[in-house]
Design a protein around this motif. Structure first.
Motif, PDB file in Angstrom:
ATOM      1  N   VAL A   1     -10.235  -6.280  -7.202  1.00 22.45           N
ATOM      2  CA  VAL A   1      -9.211  -5.485  -6.520  1.00 22.45           C
ATOM      3  C   VAL A   1      -9.364  -5.708  -5.016  1.00 22.45           C
ATOM      4  O   VAL A   1     -10.395  -5.376  -4.442  1.00 22.45           O
ATOM      5  N   THR A   2      -8.337  -6.286  -4.400  1.00 29.14           N
ATOM      6  CA  THR A   2      -8.355  -6.561  -2.958  1.00 29.14           C
ATOM      7  C   THR A   2      -7.362  -5.635  -2.274  1.00 29.14           C
ATOM      8  O   THR A   2      -6.213  -5.537  -2.683  1.00 29.14           O
ATOM      9  N   LEU A   3      -7.837  -4.979  -1.230  1.00 27.12           N
ATOM     10  CA  LEU A   3      -6.989  -4.101  -0.425  1.00 27.12           C
ATOM     11  C   LEU A   3      -6.868  -4.697   0.976  1.00 27.12           C
ATOM     12  O   LEU A   3      -7.863  -5.053   1.593  1.00 27.12           O
ATOM     13  N   LEU A   4      -5.635  -4.823   1.439  1.00 31.84           N
ATOM     14  CA  LEU A   4      -5.363  -5.212   2.815  1.00 31.84           C
ATOM     15  C   LEU A   4      -4.607  -4.064   3.474  1.00 31.84           C
ATOM     16  O   LEU A   4      -3.633  -3.555   2.907  1.00 31.84           O
ATOM     17  N   VAL A   5      -5.062  -3.638   4.643  1.00 28.74           N
ATOM     18  CA  VAL A   5      -4.404  -2.567   5.386  1.00 28.74           C
ATOM     19  C   VAL A   5      -3.887  -3.179   6.681  1.00 28.74           C
ATOM     20  O   VAL A   5      -4.644  -3.805   7.416  1.00 28.74           O
ATOM     21  N   PHE A   6      -2.586  -2.987   6.935  1.00 31.77           N
ATOM     22  CA  PHE A   6      -1.924  -3.642   8.047  1.00 31.77           C
ATOM     23  C   PHE A   6      -1.540  -2.679   9.153  1.00 31.77           C
ATOM     24  O   PHE A   6      -1.271  -1.505   8.913  1.00 31.77           O
TER      25      PHE A   6
ATOM     26  N   GLY B   1       1.148  -0.430   6.910  1.00 30.10           N
ATOM     27  CA  GLY B   1       1.255  -0.469   5.459  1.00 30.10           C
ATOM     28  C   GLY B   1       0.027  -1.083   4.809  1.00 30.10           C
ATOM     29  O   GLY B   1      -0.992  -1.291   5.455  1.00 30.10           O
ATOM     30  N   TYR B   2       0.168  -1.385   3.525  1.00 29.80           N
ATOM     31  CA  TYR B   2      -0.959  -1.937   2.777  1.00 29.80           C
ATOM     32  C   TYR B   2      -0.466  -2.830   1.655  1.00 29.80           C
ATOM     33  O   TYR B   2       0.718  -2.804   1.289  1.00 29.80           O
ATOM     34  N   ALA B   3      -1.389  -3.607   1.116  1.00 36.31           N
ATOM     35  CA  ALA B   3      -1.131  -4.388  -0.092  1.00 36.31           C
ATOM     36  C   ALA B   3      -2.367  -4.285  -0.978  1.00 36.31           C
ATOM     37  O   ALA B   3      -3.491  -4.371  -0.491  1.00 36.31           O
ATOM     38  N   VAL B   4      -2.132  -4.078  -2.268  1.00 36.87           N
ATOM     39  CA  VAL B   4      -3.204  -4.051  -3.258  1.00 36.87           C
ATOM     40  C   VAL B   4      -2.945  -5.209  -4.216  1.00 36.87           C
ATOM     41  O   VAL B   4      -1.865  -5.309  -4.802  1.00 36.87           O
TER      42      VAL B   4
ATOM     43  N   LEU C   1      -3.075 -13.337 -11.046  1.00 36.21           N
ATOM     44  CA  LEU C   1      -2.517 -12.079 -10.555  1.00 36.21           C
ATOM     45  C   LEU C   1      -2.164 -11.173 -11.729  1.00 36.21           C
ATOM     46  O   LEU C   1      -1.425 -11.561 -12.626  1.00 36.21           O
ATOM     47  N   ILE C   2      -2.720  -9.964 -11.715  1.00 34.61           N
ATOM     48  CA  ILE C   2      -2.441  -8.967 -12.759  1.00 34.61           C
ATOM     49  C   ILE C   2      -1.416  -7.959 -12.245  1.00 34.61           C
ATOM     50  O   ILE C   2      -0.468  -7.616 -12.933  1.00 34.61           O
ATOM     51  N   GLU C   3      -1.630  -7.487 -11.029  1.00 32.02           N
ATOM     52  CA  GLU C   3      -0.754  -6.459 -10.446  1.00 32.02           C
ATOM     53  C   GLU C   3      -0.735  -6.619  -8.939  1.00 32.02           C
ATOM     54  O   GLU C   3      -1.718  -7.041  -8.331  1.00 32.02           O
ATOM     55  N   PHE C   4       0.401  -6.268  -8.337  1.00 38.84           N
ATOM     56  CA  PHE C   4       0.566  -6.337  -6.888  1.00 38.84           C
ATOM     57  C   PHE C   4       1.402  -5.141  -6.461  1.00 38.84           C
ATOM     58  O   PHE C   4       2.438  -4.877  -7.046  1.00 38.84           O
ATOM     59  N   LYS C   5       0.928  -4.434  -5.455  1.00 39.04           N
ATOM     60  CA  LYS C   5       1.701  -3.317  -4.901  1.00 39.04           C
ATOM     61  C   LYS C   5       1.556  -3.357  -3.397  1.00 39.04           C
ATOM     62  O   LYS C   5       0.470  -3.622  -2.881  1.00 39.04           O
TER      63      LYS C   5
END
Length: 146
Positions: A39-44, A98-101, A110-114
């Motif tokens: 699980v990778t989290l990016l916070v922008f 914003g963010y991306a998970v 890729l299983i899920e992207f939000k």
């Protein structure tokens, strides 16, 4: 967990952004387990001085064991603290944008992207090339704030 308040260093108009990110993952399938996950989290953020510049406050990946059917788990990430000033003549820093998970299986598929805003979804796995603490433009190219 987002808080933006007056900075304790300078109480005039500087702000301190504080984020305590966490991601909740749930296996919605009622009969099948998942494989191990990454699980990778990016916070922008977005620069307050240059509207073309986006900032990566955080890029962090966590590995987790598979989930049983209908099981959920929360993953916590490092707390982010950043000062910025978006008013007056002495602007600096970046505001939260914003963010991306990104959820991948153990093979990297890729299983899920939000993401919020949803415009980050068009980039998909290309977001993984971004580096924490760096600016980028809308094409995910490295960007220098003037």
């Amino acid at each position: 967990g987002k808080v933006s308040k007056l900075s304790t260093r300078e109480n005039y108009d500087d702000r301190t952004l504080s984020l305590s990110p966490a991601v909740s993952i749930k296996n919605t399938h009622h009969a099948a387990d998942t494989s191990k996950l990454k699980v990778t989290l990016l916070v922008f953020g977005k620069s307050v001085t240059d509207s073309r510049a986006y900032y990566v406050f955080l890029k962090e990946s966590k590995k987790m064991d598979g989930l049983n059917p209908d099981q959920s788990r929360e993953v916590r990430y490092k707390t982010i603290r950043a000062d910025y000033d978006d008013r007056g003549y002495a602007k600096f820093g970046s505001r939260y944008h914003g963010y991306a998970v990104i959820v991948q299986d153990e093979n990297g598929a890729l299983i899920e992207f939000k993401s919020v805003p949803s415009t980050y979804q068009k980039h998909g796995l290309a977001l993984l090339k971004l580096k924490s603490g760096k600016y980028f433009d809308k094409y995910l190219e490295s960007y220098t704030v003037r």
